[in-house]
Scaffold this active site. Structure first.
Site, PDB file in Angstrom:
ATOM      1  N   CYS A  53       7.702   6.626  -0.456  1.00 18.41           N
ATOM      2  CA  CYS A  53       6.433   7.335  -0.229  1.00 18.41           C
ATOM      3  C   CYS A  53       5.243   6.663  -0.903  1.00 18.41           C
ATOM      4  O   CYS A  53       4.148   6.612  -0.331  1.00 18.41           O
ATOM      5  CB  CYS A  53       6.552   8.793  -0.671  1.00 18.41           C
ATOM      6  N   HIS A  59       0.126  11.570  -3.354  1.00 15.20           N
ATOM      7  CA  HIS A  59       0.327  10.563  -4.399  1.00 15.20           C
ATOM      8  C   HIS A  59      -0.949   9.743  -4.559  1.00 15.20           C
ATOM      9  O   HIS A  59      -1.480   9.201  -3.587  1.00 15.20           O
ATOM     10  CB  HIS A  59       1.466   9.607  -4.024  1.00 15.20           C
TER      11      HIS A  59
END
Length: 348
Positions: free
Chosen positions: A148, A241
């Site tokens: 990710c 993120h």
């Protein structure tokens, strides 16, 4: 009423965090229709609604509530399967499915670095899907999407790599708690806290881009050799993120030329108008306090990457902040975009 023109798909690991995200994102997909769900032996034979610990903020889609869960065995009718399996079992199970003629699009890490498996970000290395032709699975194959955090970083670096070349990258991540899995089951000591260790994460970020940016040559990827150093932290943010990036370029570049390269970046998914492809893969912000997870993680259904706080750097050439939605672009959504590319190119 079911659309018979849609491609039937199964989801492996359907009750887990990535499996749930697959279900949420595929519920109204124009090309794919969820037909089968597979999970652990303890869940098989029961209706999905009776065993899933659904934790996403949207409601459990009606069309999956009464689907009876099957075992993760290659006896499904749907020949296209999305894998959200835990890495402890994903490697073996995905291989079994591919050997039995299934087309496996995986979010798990197990096969990412296999020589004949594409590690795919459709905007960066769409030609790597040709590796499928050298796999020994007959009609089946395995395609993976990256970690990710790798995905957001790699998309931000792609225009820089193409236009100026890259020598060295230093990245410090601030990763959302959803990246750790189901918050009801994963006990993170995250309240009023930062966790400066995420198992295996730094190695993935330091190695995966070298394959993604590599060149396809005679059914083999020739890895790039620029340097990446990563330090990873878990922070108390729900989704998204954030990464602070320093980059040293191979060739001189002005700030304006870099900004233009980000703003003008477009690739194969945009050309093909794939359903999950963001119109603008990269959103650049002039503001020094942008991007922010709360404000920008959901841009273009969570499939776009946001960049801001862009400055010259005393030790490298430039530094910037990049934000990406870790469960949409960075996991299930990214895998679905891979499947859309595979369909558009005739592999599905």
């Amino acid at each position: 009423m079911a659309n018979s023109n849609k491609i039937p798909v199964g989801i492996l690991g359907a009750t887990g965090s990535v499996g749930q995200k697959f279900i949420q994102l595929l519920a109204d997909h124009p090309w794919f229709e969820i037909k089968e769900l597979a999970a652990s032996e303890s869940s098989s034979g029961k209706k999905y609604k009776d065993v899933v610990d659904w934790f996403l903020p949207t409601s459990l889609p009606d069309q999956v509530k009464d689907i009876v869960i099957k075992k993760c065995e290659p006896v499904l009718n749907s020949k296209v399967v999305f894998s959200g399996l835990d890495s402890s079992i994903a490697g073996t199970v995905e291989t079994q499915f591919a050997e039995n003629g299934y087309k496996v699009i995986s979010n798990s890490r197990n096969h990412r670095m296999d020589d004949d498996v594409p590690l795919l970000i459709p905007e960066i290395n769409p030609d790597h899907i040709k590796l499928i032709n050298s796999q020994k699975f007959g009609d089946g194959f395995i395609v993976t999407n990256p970690n990710c955090s790798t995905i957001g970083l790699a998309i931000a670096l792609k225009p820089l790599y193409d236009n100026f070349g890259i020598e060295e990258v230093n990245v410090v991540t601030m990763q959302a708690i959803s990246g750790a899995g189901n918050p009801k089951k994963v006990n993170l000591n995250i309240e009023d806290n930062v966790l400066p260790f995420i198992n295996g994460e730094e190695d993935k970020i330091e190695t995966e881009p070298l394959k993604i940016f590599g060149e396809l040559n005679s059914n083999k990827i020739l890895f790039k050799n620029f340097l990446i150093k990563a330090l990873c932290n878990r922070v108390n943010v729900t989704d998204g993120h954030m990464e602070s990036v320093q980059v040293k370029l191979s060739n001189p570049a002005t700030k304006d030329s870099i900004i233009d390269s980000w703003r003008n970046f477009s690739s194969e998914p945009q050309k093909l108008k794939l359903p999950f492809a963001p119109i603008n893969p990269i959103h650049y912000f002039e503001q020094n306090d942008y991007p922010q997870p709360k404000l920008h993680r959901d841009l273009e259904k969570g499939m776009a990457v946001s960049i801001g706080k862009f400055n010259t750097d005393k030790f490298f050439d430039y530094n910037f902040v990049v934000l990406s939605h870790n469960t949409a672009r960075g996991a299930a959504g990214g895998a679905i975009l891979c499947a859309e590319l595979l369909k558009a190119k005739g592999y599905i």
